[in-house]
Design an enzyme around this catalytic site. Structure first.
Site, mmCIF file in Angstrom:
data_model
loop_
_atom_site.group_PDB
_atom_site.id
_atom_site.type_symbol
_atom_site.label_atom_id
_atom_site.label_comp_id
_atom_site.label_asym_id
_atom_site.label_seq_id
_atom_site.Cartn_x
_atom_site.Cartn_y
_atom_site.Cartn_z
ATOM 1 N N VAL A 47 0.858 -1.185 0.000
ATOM 2 C CA VAL A 47 0.000 0.000 0.000
ATOM 3 C C VAL A 47 0.893 1.233 0.000
ATOM 4 O O VAL A 47 1.801 1.357 0.825
ATOM 5 C CB VAL A 47 -0.941 0.017 1.219
ATOM 6 C CG1 VAL A 47 -1.768 1.296 1.238
ATOM 7 C CG2 VAL A 47 -1.850 -1.208 1.203
ATOM 8 N N GLY A 87 7.252 -7.357 14.444
ATOM 9 C CA GLY A 87 7.098 -6.979 13.047
ATOM 10 C C GLY A 87 6.891 -5.486 12.879
ATOM 11 O O GLY A 87 6.256 -4.826 13.716
ATOM 12 N N ALA A 88 7.418 -4.954 11.783
ATOM 13 C CA ALA A 88 7.293 -3.519 11.518
ATOM 14 C C ALA A 88 5.836 -3.092 11.452
ATOM 15 O O ALA A 88 5.469 -2.004 11.919
ATOM 16 C CB ALA A 88 8.011 -3.176 10.212
ATOM 17 N N ASP A 89 4.979 -3.941 10.887
ATOM 18 C CA ASP A 89 3.564 -3.597 10.776
ATOM 19 C C ASP A 89 2.923 -3.443 12.146
ATOM 20 O O ASP A 89 2.099 -2.534 12.359
ATOM 21 C CB ASP A 89 2.820 -4.649 9.954
ATOM 22 C CG ASP A 89 2.999 -6.075 10.503
ATOM 23 O OD1 ASP A 89 3.997 -6.335 11.201
ATOM 24 O OD2 ASP A 89 2.129 -6.919 10.219
ATOM 25 N N ARG A 90 3.316 -4.285 13.098
ATOM 26 C CA ARG A 90 2.744 -4.218 14.442
ATOM 27 C C ARG A 90 3.213 -2.960 15.168
ATOM 28 O O ARG A 90 2.434 -2.317 15.894
ATOM 29 C CB ARG A 90 3.110 -5.474 15.231
ATOM 30 C CG ARG A 90 2.611 -6.755 14.569
ATOM 31 C CD ARG A 90 3.107 -8.004 15.263
ATOM 32 N NE ARG A 90 2.338 -8.271 16.483
ATOM 33 C CZ ARG A 90 2.638 -9.234 17.336
ATOM 34 N NH1 ARG A 90 3.706 -9.997 17.129
ATOM 35 N NH2 ARG A 90 1.899 -9.432 18.408
ATOM 36 N N THR A 97 -2.684 -10.827 5.804
ATOM 37 C CA THR A 97 -2.396 -12.206 5.410
ATOM 38 C C THR A 97 -2.338 -13.076 6.663
ATOM 39 O O THR A 97 -2.896 -14.171 6.708
ATOM 40 C CB THR A 97 -1.071 -12.272 4.640
ATOM 41 O OG1 THR A 97 -1.120 -11.358 3.541
ATOM 42 C CG2 THR A 97 -0.811 -13.671 4.122
#
Length: 259
Positions: free
Chosen positions: A13, A107-110, A132
């Site tokens: 994104v 994780g970077a997203d977290r 995912t």
């Protein structure tokens, strides 16, 4: 104008933030086989279609859960924008205290989601990201990232059922009206979707209890990710859906770490 890039396992994104608002966002497939030149062509086409000038980009920040794609993306940024991107990872200023056994494992997203949620709400929170993989994260009122859990995403569950059960077809993730179904397709849809909602409800209930046992007030539950609205529509354990949470977190981290 700031370019925000969130690399997930399935999609990338990209968002453009300018003058305190989002003026464009795109979703492209994650493909670790693509070269930096291929990503450069794709990104420049998106800018051209939106009538945006790459020279107006002041800074770029990237969050990624796919390490082997980073070389191509960082080179794409250098080619297209002549700038070094900020990369979310160890050493970045977050404003939250990560209580993981090994903070480098988060994780970077977290991290990005936790930063956005804490900055926007300043209260005990459970953050659910339906990607995912589906992740659950716990944040205290003081901004301590306590940890959380990770489970297979809804699509992974559906794919596994198709791949491991010989007579079951691949299905679309649509919500059936009933859990008492009269054909194979709706039976699978009901089992996957409503079973998943049950899992979410139990994990949230358990996380709330554990956080409140630590002295926190009842946590606010915030959801994001592609299937957040689907789950939200069928349960009362989610208080709010924020589809732009990750982009918001990237913007906040950019401001904290720009030179």
């Amino acid at each position: 104008m700031i370019l925000l890039i969130d690399v997930g396992n399935t999609n990338i994104v990209l968002g453009i933030h300018d003058n305190e608002k989002y003026i464009a966002s795109w979703r492209i497939s994650t493909d670790s086989k693509k070269t930096s030149d291929e990503y450069s062509i794709q990104v420049m086409q998106l800018f051209n279609q939106a009538k945006l000038n790459p020279e107006d980009v002041e800074g770029i920040i990237i969050s990624s859960v796919v390490p082997n794609i980073m070389h191509s993306l960082e080179n794409m940024v250098r080619k297209c924008f002549c700038k070094e991107p900020i990369v979310v990872g160890p050493g970045i200023k977050t404003g939250i205290n990560i209580k993981y056994d090994n903070p480098k494992e988060v994780g970077a997203d977290r991290i990005v989601n936790a930063v956005a949620a804490f900055e926007k709400h300043k209260k005990p929170m459970i953050i659910i990201d339906f990607g995912t993989a589906t992740t659950f994260c716990a944040i205290t009122e003081k901004g301590d990232y306590l940890g959380g859990n990770i489970c297979p995403g809804i699509q992974i569950s559906a794919d596994a059922l198709f791949e491991r059960a010989a007579k079951l077809p691949r299905i679309e993730l649509e919500k059936p009206k009933s859990v008492i179904c009269k054909n194979t397709v709706t039976s699978m849809q009901a089992g996957i979707i409503y079973g998943y909602i049950g899992k979410v409800e139990y994990i949230v209930k358990r996380m709330k209890k554990e956080m409140m046992d630590l002295g926190e007030k009842e946590p606010f539950v915030l959801a994001t990710g592609g299937l957040a609205k689907l789950v939200y529509s069928e349960t009362d354990v989610i208080d709010e859906v924020d589809r732009k949470l990750t982009l918001e977190g990237l913007k906040i981290l950019y401001e904290k770490n720009k030179e």
